[in-house]
Each structure stands twice: as C-alpha cells, then as structure tokens.
Design a protein around this motif. Structure first.
Motif, PDB file in Angstrom:
ATOM      1  N   PRO A  61      44.271  50.078  34.491  1.00 12.29           N
ATOM      2  CA  PRO A  61      44.007  48.699  34.066  1.00 12.29           C
ATOM      3  C   PRO A  61      45.302  47.857  34.132  1.00 12.29           C
ATOM      4  O   PRO A  61      46.369  48.142  33.952  1.00 12.29           O
ATOM      5  N   GLY A  62      45.151  46.494  34.185  1.00 15.11           N
ATOM      6  CA  GLY A  62      46.139  45.573  34.082  1.00 15.11           C
ATOM      7  C   GLY A  62      47.263  45.402  35.233  1.00 15.11           C
ATOM      8  O   GLY A  62      47.225  46.200  36.094  1.00 15.11           O
ATOM      9  N   ARG A  84      45.208  50.425  45.667  1.00 13.01           N
ATOM     10  CA  ARG A  84      44.827  50.385  44.146  1.00 13.01           C
ATOM     11  C   ARG A  84      43.464  50.136  43.922  1.00 13.01           C
ATOM     12  O   ARG A  84      42.742  49.358  44.904  1.00 13.01           O
ATOM     13  N   LEU A  85      42.530  50.938  43.239  1.00 13.51           N
ATOM     14  CA  LEU A  85      41.311  50.941  43.010  1.00 13.51           C
ATOM     15  C   LEU A  85      40.941  49.888  41.729  1.00 13.51           C
ATOM     16  O   LEU A  85      41.266  49.880  40.652  1.00 13.51           O
ATOM     17  N   ALA A  86      40.656  48.776  42.285  1.00 12.40           N
ATOM     18  CA  ALA A  86      40.368  47.560  41.489  1.00 12.40           C
ATOM     19  C   ALA A  86      39.007  48.076  40.440  1.00 12.40           C
ATOM     20  O   ALA A  86      38.202  48.385  40.748  1.00 12.40           O
ATOM     21  N   PRO A  87      39.109  47.505  39.233  1.00  8.37           N
ATOM     22  CA  PRO A  87      38.146  48.165  38.218  1.00  8.37           C
ATOM     23  C   PRO A  87      37.124  47.013  38.307  1.00  8.37           C
ATOM     24  O   PRO A  87      37.253  45.980  38.718  1.00  8.37           O
ATOM     25  N   THR A  88      35.817  47.189  37.820  1.00 12.34           N
ATOM     26  CA  THR A  88      34.707  46.179  37.804  1.00 12.34           C
ATOM     27  C   THR A  88      34.396  46.243  36.241  1.00 12.34           C
ATOM     28  O   THR A  88      34.695  47.130  35.392  1.00 12.34           O
ATOM     29  N   GLY A  89      33.611  45.376  35.742  1.00 10.71           N
ATOM     30  CA  GLY A  89      33.035  45.608  34.436  1.00 10.71           C
ATOM     31  C   GLY A  89      32.921  43.963  33.834  1.00 10.71           C
ATOM     32  O   GLY A  89      33.225  42.981  34.488  1.00 10.71           O
ATOM     33  N   VAL A  90      32.627  44.047  32.440  1.00  8.57           N
ATOM     34  CA  VAL A  90      32.220  42.600  31.830  1.00  8.57           C
ATOM     35  C   VAL A  90      33.190  42.228  31.033  1.00  8.57           C
ATOM     36  O   VAL A  90      33.316  40.989  30.602  1.00  8.57           O
ATOM     37  N   ALA A  91      34.185  43.106  30.731  1.00  4.84           N
ATOM     38  CA  ALA A  91      35.565  42.589  29.932  1.00  4.84           C
ATOM     39  C   ALA A  91      36.371  43.382  30.110  1.00  4.84           C
ATOM     40  O   ALA A  91      36.462  44.683  30.818  1.00  4.84           O
ATOM     41  N   PRO A  92      37.628  42.912  29.973  1.00  4.51           N
ATOM     42  CA  PRO A  92      39.048  43.731  30.303  1.00  4.51           C
ATOM     43  C   PRO A  92      39.245  44.793  29.133  1.00  4.51           C
ATOM     44  O   PRO A  92      40.561  44.639  28.873  1.00  4.51           O
ATOM     45  N   ALA A  94      38.882  48.725  27.154  1.00  6.69           N
ATOM     46  CA  ALA A  94      38.632  50.028  27.530  1.00  6.69           C
ATOM     47  C   ALA A  94      37.468  50.537  27.964  1.00  6.69           C
ATOM     48  O   ALA A  94      37.175  51.345  28.963  1.00  6.69           O
ATOM     49  N   GLY A  95      36.542  50.261  27.175  1.00 11.33           N
ATOM     50  CA  GLY A  95      34.934  50.660  27.266  1.00 11.33           C
ATOM     51  C   GLY A  95      34.315  50.153  28.131  1.00 11.33           C
ATOM     52  O   GLY A  95      33.226  50.609  28.705  1.00 11.33           O
ATOM     53  N   ALA A  96      34.687  48.916  28.724  1.00  9.85           N
ATOM     54  CA  ALA A  96      34.057  47.811  29.664  1.00  9.85           C
ATOM     55  C   ALA A  96      34.454  48.115  31.179  1.00  9.85           C
ATOM     56  O   ALA A  96      33.560  47.902  31.905  1.00  9.85           O
ATOM     57  N   LEU A  97      35.422  48.592  31.391  1.00 16.08           N
ATOM     58  CA  LEU A  97      35.969  49.001  32.661  1.00 16.08           C
ATOM     59  C   LEU A  97      35.508  50.062  33.491  1.00 16.08           C
ATOM     60  O   LEU A  97      35.190  51.103  32.719  1.00 16.08           O
ATOM     61  N   PRO A 116      48.650  52.505  30.128  1.00 15.82           N
ATOM     62  CA  PRO A 116      49.259  52.796  28.687  1.00 15.82           C
ATOM     63  C   PRO A 116      48.319  53.087  27.534  1.00 15.82           C
ATOM     64  O   PRO A 116      48.737  53.170  26.531  1.00 15.82           O
ATOM     65  N   ASP A 117      46.865  53.215  27.956  1.00 12.61           N
ATOM     66  CA  ASP A 117      45.897  53.450  26.971  1.00 12.61           C
ATOM     67  C   ASP A 117      45.550  54.818  26.911  1.00 12.61           C
ATOM     68  O   ASP A 117      45.813  55.570  25.911  1.00 12.61           O
ATOM     69  N   GLY A 118      44.794  55.161  27.856  1.00  2.57           N
ATOM     70  CA  GLY A 118      44.202  56.547  28.071  1.00  2.57           C
ATOM     71  C   GLY A 118      43.125  57.014  27.429  1.00  2.57           C
ATOM     72  O   GLY A 118      42.280  58.004  27.445  1.00  2.57           O
ATOM     73  N   SER A 119      42.217  55.669  26.893  1.00  4.11           N
ATOM     74  CA  SER A 119      41.022  56.239  26.031  1.00  4.11           C
ATOM     75  C   SER A 119      39.831  55.408  26.831  1.00  4.11           C
ATOM     76  O   SER A 119      38.601  55.765  26.521  1.00  4.11           O
ATOM     77  N   GLU A 120      40.023  54.867  28.233  1.00  7.41           N
ATOM     78  CA  GLU A 120      39.344  54.318  28.924  1.00  7.41           C
ATOM     79  C   GLU A 120      38.250  55.628  29.361  1.00  7.41           C
ATOM     80  O   GLU A 120      38.553  56.246  30.276  1.00  7.41           O
ATOM     81  N   PRO A 121      36.885  55.646  29.145  1.00 12.13           N
ATOM     82  CA  PRO A 121      35.900  56.508  29.645  1.00 12.13           C
ATOM     83  C   PRO A 121      35.803  56.536  30.983  1.00 12.13           C
ATOM     84  O   PRO A 121      35.605  57.823  31.577  1.00 12.13           O
TER      85      PRO A 121
END
Length: 377
Positions: A61-62, A84-92, A94-97, A116-121
């Motif tokens: 992310p980011g 780079r694999l750009a993410p998709t989603g409705v919000a920036p 962790a759970g939405a990307l 820097p997070d590591g919690s992104e499912p």
C-alpha cells in the motif's frame, strides 16, 4: 503560510513533530543498518537463486511501495521488468484494498510484498495465490502480523521490518512517505535483488548508503540554521509555491517522483514532476501561464502584511550527472528565467549510484518534513 521563524527553532520543530517525521529522517542511516541486519538474519545472503526471475512484481500500500518499485525498476534496468501491482478497492484501508496477480505470473516470477502494516487480508490471499502458481514470495512487514504467518505458510521468505520504538507508540498509522518507513522497506529488497543478480547493492554499498544518510542528517538536522541547511533552504524557497520538479539522470527520476509524493502526503502540497529534456516541452505552457512570477503585475502593490502572497511556480532541478556531461540544465535555467520563475538546484556529492540517489532522497525528505511542520504550526 510557512512560519520561517519556526525553521530555526529546534524546540518548536520538535513540538510540532507529532508524527516523529524529523526523527525518522535523522535516523534513516540507522534504519538502513537495522534493515540490512534483519535481511541477513532472515537468510537473504544465503539464498542460492537458480537465475534471474522473468519478472519482479511488487505489492504493497501507499507511496512507500510505489517509490520502492520505481527505484528498484530504475536500478534493475531491463534485466527483469519490475512492476508494481496497483491495488483496487473502495477505500485506502487495510481491509478494503485488493491485489491480484496478473494472469501470466507463474513459477519463473518473483513476488515482493512491502508494507508497514501487515494486516491487509488481501496481501495474505495474494501470498497464497502466488504459492499456488509457483511464484517465489518475499515479504517485508512488521513481525507478528498475519502477513508474516501467510508467507511462512507459503514457504516464502519473510524479513521483519526495521521499526523504532516510537513507531509502535504512535496511535496514528505510519505515513507511507515517512523517511523511516521508506528505508526500512527498501533496504531488504535491495539486498535480495542484489543476491538475485538484478542490481548491484552488496553489503558494503548499503553501508555507504547508511553513511551518506548520516552525513545528510548532520547537514540538514533541526539544529542547523537555514542559511547553511539545504533542506530548510529548499523548504523556505517552496513556501507559497507550486514545485515544478525537473530531474536529470537515471537516479534522479525516482528521487523527484518520491519528493512529489512526500510533498503531497506529508506537507499537503501539490507538485508536478517530469524528466529533462522532455520536461521543458511538457511544462513550458505552465511556466508561461498564470503561475509564472511575471503573470501578476499587481503583486508589487500587494499589502505585505494583510494580503497573502500570490501562488507562483518554482522549478526544483534534481541532477545526478556531472556538470561537464551531456545536460539540458542550461536550457532548463534559460526557460525558467525567461518566465521570471525562480529555480532551486540540488546535485549530490560524488559517489556510487545508490549513494547519490540516497542523498537526493534524504535532502528532499527533510525539505518535505520541514514544509509540513512549519506550515502546520
């Protein structure tokens, strides 16, 4: 409005620095050394690759992942494309990307994950997807996170992110453009791609990068006055200006694009960036338009106390080529000055490609942080 008096008041800067951005910039060299040690302990230097991967994919992310992919792709050249694999989603969040591997990715490709997070499912799911496809997986993230468990389950290589105590104490999420975050994520990836043979970043070169970052921290730290501090000087010059960032040289390109991202995320400042010589054509109309310093003749009569200054463009020229080489810098200066547009220039001290790149990034990181602090105080 930029409070220039705050720039030369270290105590006020420290009080305004609620996100520990200055500390992160000052400790960038130490963060590189810690990250390099984590990479060694994780076994990066013990890897025995079968050969270069067909392609390198980077997910995360980011701005940190974006800038890391940009820089690694520049250093690797055409050996293996870095995407780079750009993410998709409705919000920036962790759970939405959402991240997905391209359809062609397979056993001859390498997936790098930097967060820097590591919690992104979705990053954990991406790790599983890569394992099923036969992709090699390497991740850099905080230890003890769901991503660390997913990488271990996929028989990938996990490198704990080099963090500082104040990272964990901060209730706000880490800014992706923060200097400490960037170097903590980038350094293990440099060591890995050096081992794979895609670029040259041996341990001694990484140590020289850390030394150069320490030198910049001494030159640009909060205790150094503006008149002899290149980062504070640049921040003051960019007050109430639109930075028009022009880069020249292979390494300067990623540094300029990272500066633009840091200005937006850390200081809330827009900027435009392009590489010379094409920048001259791309931004010629911009410099000739209403943002040119000569475009507001009434500004001379402005009340300097009651009325804010007009918003004008200012060129920032980042170079990593020797002055005697083939250069478009004279044409860049002529174009800027022909429109009464001020120009700031940064050129690193001699050194290896990684060192000069680190210097450009470090000075502009400090400048973005000073802009953020002096503008919000």
């Amino acid at each position: 409005m930029l409070d220039e008096s705050l720039l030369d008041t270290p105590e006020a800067l420290a009080e305004a620095d609620r996100r520990a951005l200055l500390r992160g910039a000052a400790e960038a060299g130490a963060r590189v050394r810690t990250a390099a040690r984590h990479a060694t302990e994780a076994g990066v230097h013990d890897l025995k690759p079968d050969g270069r991967p067909r392609a390198v994919l980077i997910a995360g992310p980011g701005a940190a992942a974006t800038c890391a992919a940009d820089l690694l792709g520049t250093l690797a050249g055409v050996g293996s494309p870095v995407t780079r694999l750009a993410p998709t989603g409705v919000a920036p969040a962790a759970g939405a990307l959402r991240w997905e591997l391209p359809g062609w990715a397979g056993s001859v490709d390498l997936l790098l994950i930097a967060t820097p997070d590591g919690s992104e499912p979705s990053l954990s799911l991406l790790t599983d997807q890569a394992y099923r496809r036969g992709c090699s997986v390497v991740a850099v993230a905080p230890a003890g996170t769901p991503l660390a468990e997913a990488v271990e389950g996929a028989h990938g290589l996990f490198v704990p992110m080099a963090t500082a105590p104040y990272d964990e104490q901060d209730e706000q999420p880490l800014a992706a453009s923060a200097p400490g975050v960037f170097w903590a994520l980038l350094t293990p990836l440099l060591a890995l791609l050096d081992r794979v043979g895609l670029l040259t970043a041996p341990p001694d070169a990484v140590e020289r990068v850390a030394d150069r970052l320490d030198q910049i921290a001494e030159r640009c730290g909060p205790a150094i006055a503006t008149y002899s501090n290149p980062a504070k000087t640049l921040a003051a010059e960019l007050a109430d200006s639109l930075p028009v960032i022009w880069t020249e040289g292979i390494s300067a390109g990623p540094a300029g694009r990272r500066f633009s991202a840091a200005l937006a995320e850390l200081a809330g400042r827009p900027a435009v960036v392009a590489e010379l010589p094409e920048a001259l054509a791309a931004h010629s109309a911009l410099l000739a338009g209403p943002l040119a310093a000569s475009a507001d003749p009434d500004d001379f009569f402005r009340d300097r106390v009651e009325e804010p200054p007009a918003f004008h463009a200012r060129v920032v020229l980042l170079r990593d080529r020797p002055i005697g080489g083939l250069t478009a810098a004279p044409s860049a200066r002529d174009l800027a000055l022909s429109h009464d547009t001020a120009i700031s220039e940064l050129e690193p001290e001699p050194g290896g490609e990684l060192e000069t790149l680190a210097e450009l990034i470090a000075i502009t990181d400090f400048a973005a942080v000073y802009l953020a602090l002096a503008s919000s105080a």
